[in-house]
Design a protein around this motif. Structure first.
Motif, mmCIF file in Angstrom:
data_model
loop_
_atom_site.group_PDB
_atom_site.id
_atom_site.type_symbol
_atom_site.label_atom_id
_atom_site.label_comp_id
_atom_site.label_asym_id
_atom_site.label_seq_id
_atom_site.Cartn_x
_atom_site.Cartn_y
_atom_site.Cartn_z
ATOM 1 N N HIS A 202 38.068 42.899 38.465
ATOM 2 C CA HIS A 202 37.562 43.067 39.820
ATOM 3 C C HIS A 202 38.438 44.021 40.642
ATOM 4 C CE1 HIS A 202 36.636 41.043 43.856
ATOM 5 N NE2 HIS A 202 35.658 41.845 43.530
ATOM 6 N N CYS A 203 39.741 44.073 40.298
ATOM 7 C CA CYS A 203 40.668 44.883 41.110
ATOM 8 C C CYS A 203 40.418 46.385 40.970
ATOM 9 C CB CYS A 203 42.118 44.558 40.758
ATOM 10 S SG CYS A 203 42.503 44.822 39.036
ATOM 11 N N LEU A 204 39.536 46.777 40.071
ATOM 12 C CA LEU A 204 39.195 48.193 39.932
ATOM 13 C C LEU A 204 38.247 48.627 41.069
ATOM 14 C CD1 LEU A 204 40.241 49.675 37.244
ATOM 15 C CD2 LEU A 204 37.853 50.034 36.785
ATOM 16 N N GLN A 205 37.569 47.637 41.640
ATOM 17 C CA GLN A 205 36.644 47.944 42.744
ATOM 18 C C GLN A 205 37.442 48.252 44.020
ATOM 19 O OE1 GLN A 205 34.281 44.620 44.187
ATOM 20 N NE2 GLN A 205 32.662 45.980 44.910
ATOM 21 N N GLN A 206 36.978 49.197 44.789
ATOM 22 C CA GLN A 206 37.630 49.525 46.057
ATOM 23 C C GLN A 206 37.705 48.252 46.920
ATOM 24 O OE1 GLN A 206 37.792 50.334 49.394
ATOM 25 N NE2 GLN A 206 39.509 51.711 48.946
ATOM 26 N N GLU A 207 38.903 47.979 47.412
ATOM 27 C CA GLU A 207 39.162 46.714 48.110
ATOM 28 C C GLU A 207 38.144 46.398 49.224
ATOM 29 O OE1 GLU A 207 43.360 44.669 49.470
ATOM 30 O OE2 GLU A 207 42.927 46.738 49.940
#
Ligand code: SF4
Length: 255
Positions: free
Chosen positions: A140-145
């Motif tokens: 999930h951390c690959l998605q823009q915050e």
């Protein structure tokens, strides 16, 4: 801050696993010697029983480690050796991590070395699957915050705005006909694997998650691609898309 991940060496993990094996042999023998008088008092058969049990575990671990070494050296190994190799890794990996701590070797370096060994073993098997049986799994951390779109439920919710690499991964997965899932942790990852039933997985994650994930889903073949963390852990992480595409191509059956 730019986070540079150096290409890890397989050697570090192999050396630690060999030392761990030696320690396991010595401790098993020590355990047998120490318990000998007590066991003999109960029954004269018990020392033999315990000795046989410990010897069987150690022999399996020796065969497993030998299997890893032979495969790394390019020899073809039987399926049973591959199973034993993973059992040996599961048994000896915690000892290798403790040894690393003792010698002040960074845990992430050992995990990177393990991932390199594991990827090498999988690549050597030259596994080919139908595109629909390949699952690309990314954290999930690959998605823009700040992105408001719920891509963990469905990656097609991504609007391809270009602010993170999820859009590129969706395009890549669609081009090859593979599945793409964005997961928030191990539980969701296991759920996705259970519903898609892939024959191979390309997993993108950090050292810790890849190491535990690869061991968790064995015997499912997994190739791990490490993400980079230019903004620190678990936030706006990145991945080398060229590497991801190379792995997809290596897994997919050419028609
Ligand atoms: S590329 Fe997709 S996931 Fe990434 S920020 Fe844009 S809409 Fe969100």
């Amino acid at each position: 801050m730019i986070d540079i991940v150096h290409r890890p060496r397989k050697r570090l993990f192999l050396v630690l696993i060999l030392i761990s094996l030696l320690l396991a042999v010595i401790s098993s023998y020590g355990l047998w010697v120490v318990s000998l008088p007590g066991l003999t008092n109960i029954s004269s058969y018990l020392p033999l029983l315990l000795g046989t049990l410990l010897a069987a575990v150690i022999l399996a671990a020796v065969c497993g480690v030998a299997g890893i070494l032979l495969a790394i050296l390019g020899f073809r190994t039987l399926g049973i050796f591959q199973g034993l190799a993973w059992s040996a890794i599961n048994l000896l990996f915690p000892i290798a991590i403790c040894l690393g701590k003792l010698f002040d070797v960074d845990k992430e370096r050992i995990e990177r070395s393990f991932i390199e060994v594991s990827n090498h073993l999988i690549k050597q098997k030259n596994i080919k699957v139908q595109p629909s049986k390949l699952l690309i799994m990314t954290p999930h951390c690959l998605q823009q915050e700040a992105c408001p779109h719920k891509i963990t439920r469905d990656v097609s919710n991504c609007h391809h705005c270009g602010q993170c690499q999820i859009g590129d991964l969706v395009t890549l997965a669609n081009r090859y006909g593979a599945h793409l899932a964005v997961v928030t942790g191990g539980t969701l990852a296991r759920k996705v694997i259970k519903s898609i039933r892939p024959h191979a997985v390309l997993a993108i994650a950090c050292e810790r998650d890849l190491t535990s994930g690869i061991q968790d889903v064995f015997p499912l073949p997994v190739i791990g691609v490490l993400n980079s963390r230019p903004f620190g852990p678990c936030c706006n992480t990145r991945v080398d898309l060229k590497k991801v595409e190379e792995v997809i191509q290596s897994f997919i059956k050419s028609t």
